[in-house]
Scaffold this motif. Structure first.
Motif, short mmCIF file in Angstrom:
data_model
loop_
_atom_site.label_atom_id
_atom_site.label_comp_id
_atom_site.label_asym_id
_atom_site.label_seq_id
_atom_site.Cartn_x
_atom_site.Cartn_y
_atom_site.Cartn_z
N THR A 126 -8.12 -26.84 -28.20
CA THR A 126 -6.91 -27.26 -27.48
C THR A 126 -7.04 -26.98 -25.99
O THR A 126 -6.68 -27.81 -25.15
CB THR A 126 -5.68 -26.54 -28.05
OG1 THR A 126 -5.56 -26.82 -29.45
CG2 THR A 126 -4.41 -27.00 -27.34
N GLY A 127 -7.54 -25.79 -25.65
CA GLY A 127 -7.75 -25.47 -24.23
C GLY A 127 -8.72 -26.42 -23.57
O GLY A 127 -8.52 -26.84 -22.42
N SER A 128 -9.76 -26.79 -24.32
CA SER A 128 -10.73 -27.76 -23.81
C SER A 128 -10.07 -29.10 -23.53
O SER A 128 -10.30 -29.72 -22.50
CB SER A 128 -11.86 -27.91 -24.84
OG SER A 128 -12.75 -28.94 -24.47
N LEU B 219 -19.06 -26.00 -13.98
CA LEU B 219 -19.44 -26.11 -15.39
C LEU B 219 -20.50 -25.07 -15.75
O LEU B 219 -20.40 -24.39 -16.78
CB LEU B 219 -19.94 -27.53 -15.66
CG LEU B 219 -20.11 -27.99 -17.10
CD1 LEU B 219 -19.96 -29.51 -17.18
CD2 LEU B 219 -21.47 -27.60 -17.65
N ASP B 220 -21.51 -24.93 -14.90
CA ASP B 220 -22.58 -23.96 -15.13
C ASP B 220 -22.01 -22.55 -15.26
O ASP B 220 -22.36 -21.78 -16.18
CB ASP B 220 -23.60 -23.98 -13.98
CG ASP B 220 -24.27 -25.33 -13.82
OD1 ASP B 220 -24.13 -26.17 -14.73
OD2 ASP B 220 -24.92 -25.54 -12.78
N SER B 221 -21.13 -22.19 -14.33
CA SER B 221 -20.59 -20.82 -14.30
C SER B 221 -19.71 -20.55 -15.51
O SER B 221 -19.68 -19.42 -16.02
CB SER B 221 -19.81 -20.60 -13.01
OG SER B 221 -18.68 -21.46 -12.94
N GLN B 222 -18.99 -21.54 -15.99
CA GLN B 222 -18.09 -21.33 -17.13
C GLN B 222 -18.86 -21.13 -18.44
O GLN B 222 -18.42 -20.41 -19.33
CB GLN B 222 -17.11 -22.49 -17.26
CG GLN B 222 -16.16 -22.65 -16.09
CD GLN B 222 -15.47 -21.35 -15.70
OE1 GLN B 222 -14.75 -20.76 -16.50
NE2 GLN B 222 -15.70 -20.91 -14.47
N MET C 288 -12.73 -22.65 -21.37
CA MET C 288 -13.04 -24.01 -21.80
C MET C 288 -12.20 -25.03 -21.05
O MET C 288 -12.66 -26.14 -20.77
CB MET C 288 -12.81 -24.15 -23.30
CG MET C 288 -13.86 -23.47 -24.17
SD MET C 288 -15.53 -24.13 -23.87
CE MET C 288 -15.31 -25.84 -24.37
N GLY C 289 -10.97 -24.66 -20.71
CA GLY C 289 -10.13 -25.58 -19.93
C GLY C 289 -10.72 -25.86 -18.56
O GLY C 289 -10.76 -27.01 -18.11
#
Length: 434
Positions: free
Chosen positions: A281-283, A316-319, A344-345
């Motif tokens: 859901t967060g994604s 994106l890389d850091s997450q 993920m969000g």
């Protein structure tokens, strides 16, 4: 080398464009919601029976292989025949395949059920590949140039909204009616999308794409010759080549996130299905916010293209790295769910901005008559690495009890690779400025 802009002479009003965008968004919402629920239910069923990390990755193996095998015919098909006719045949085949699947699935038991499942997923992958390529190539037939970004953003918003709803609905429906309910829903959704597509108006170019090849004999040589012209065009575009180098590695390492999250949470951290749904859901919320942001922002064309591409990649890389750190720390199921959904969000927020920005860039710079072949090639190249990634990371996750460490290493590798491509990407963008 300055790139030549596509020749766009079709006159489509803003009112017509808005109507088409609404229909496209509605169709995508229906098909995406049912498709994600079906995939989610399939993954849960296989995970419960096999306890394998590959349960949520079986479709990631089949789809890229099908895309690779069908690359040449699909690319040529979309650039040769009227797009509405292609979509009609594709969706008809999908409905028939769904009906056969519904009738045959209960004739098999245990692992033998993989036979009808794999056969259906193959047909579904072919149809999805054709439909996605067709709609991408038909963008200039549906809306005017000013509304390209709005079409891409609102279509992505519909997909993101379906992603928010699908985990909860998927778990509930799986508990209520089992896997059979997903099959019926998938057939009904395909029929609904089919009906919406039939009401859409495709404004074909005056020099119809069918004119130069109508009733011409189709031979393997002519198929490859026509497709090679698309490859030659891509070879001349430095920007496209650099993007492929980045996206192939990104898709390969991102596979660890897709199959790793449910496996790490359920089989290594023993949190159950709840946190998996929260992270999904967060994604989806991140994707929705990113696509809505681009819907509200005015089109900026190719201004600051380097920043619009590279900043989302770095985020994106850091997450991915932070997600690994989270799974390596001691948390309660609630902690994993809340912090993980936030990470993920942010990750998917960056991902959707990156995808839409590049989609719009392609629509604005690639000639319409080549879009089918270019989109089909890029989609296949970007996804063909995923089966290898799925198999490799399945083995890695099942051979270690520290799945979070795998994600940390992936994030570091991806960050280093991105930094290496900073200068080539910037040079490619400047060399192709019109």
């Amino acid at each position: 080398m300055a790139i030549k802009q596509p020749d766009l002479t079709i006159n489509i009003s803003n009112h017509q464009s808005s109507l088409q965008i609404f229909k496209a968004a509605a169709s995508n919402f229906i098909s995406s919601l049912s498709g994600k629920m079906f995939t989610f239910g399939l993954g849960l069923m296989l995970l419960d029976e096999t306890h394998s990390a590959i349960s949520f990755g079986i479709n990631m193996i089949i789809s890229p292989i099908v895309g690779l095998l069908c690359l040449v015919p699909i690319g040529n098909l979309v650039d040769t025949y009227p797009h509405k006719a292609i979509l009609t045949v594709s969706l008809t085949a999908r409905v028939l395949a769904g009906l056969l699947f519904a009738v045959s699935i209960n004739l098999f038991t245990a692992t033998a059920k993989l036979i009808p499942i794999v056969l259906f997923l193959i047909i579904d992958a072919i149809s999805t590949n054709i439909n996605d390529t067709c709609y991408s190539a038909a963008t200039h037939e549906l809306v005017n140039t000013h509304n390209i970004q709005r079409l891409s953003s609102l279509t992505q918003s519909a997909i993101s909204l379906s992603s928010i709803l699908s985990p909860a609905l998927g778990v509930g429906l799986y508990s209520l009616v089992g896997f059979s309910g997903f099959i019926i829903l998938e057939i009904a959704a395909t029929l609904a999308s089919f009906g919406i597509m039939l009401t859409m108006k495709f404004h074909y170019h005056a020099t119809d794409q069918l004119a130069d090849s109508q009733y011409a004999p189709v031979t393997p040589h002519s198929q490859f010759a026509k497709f090679r012209s698309g490859l030659n065009y891509m070879q001349s575009r430095t920007m496209i080549k650099i993007t492929i180098l980045l996206s192939v590695i990104l898709n390969f390492l991102y596979t660890a996130v897709t199959i790793g999250i449910p496996y790490i949470l359920k089989d290594q951290l023993h949190t159950g299905n709840g946190p998996i749904g929260v992270l999904e859901t967060g994604s989806a919320i991140g994707m929705l916010l990113g696509s809505l942001l681009l819907t509200l922002l005015p089109p900026t064309g190719q201004k600051r293209l380097f920043l619009k591409l590279i900043i989302p990649v770095l985020i994106l890389d850091s997450q991915i790295l932070l997600l690994g750190v989270l799974f390596m720390t001691s948390q309660s199921p609630t902690g994993y769910a809340l912090l993980g959904s936030f990470i993920m969000g942010i990750l998917t927020f960056a991902l959707v901005i990156l995808n839409i920005t590049f989609q719009v860039y392609l629509q604005q710079t690639v000639p319409t008559k080549l879009l089918g072949r270019v989109v089909a090639t890029l989609t296949t190249v970007n996804s063909s690495i995923m089966p290898i990634g799925t198999l490799m990371f399945t083995l890695i996750f099942q051979s270690t009890t520290h799945g979070g460490l795998v994600l940390i290493i992936n994030g570091i590798l991806l960050l280093g690779y991105t930094l290496l491509l900073l200068r080539p990407l910037n040079q490619a963008i400047h060399s192709e400025q019109p």
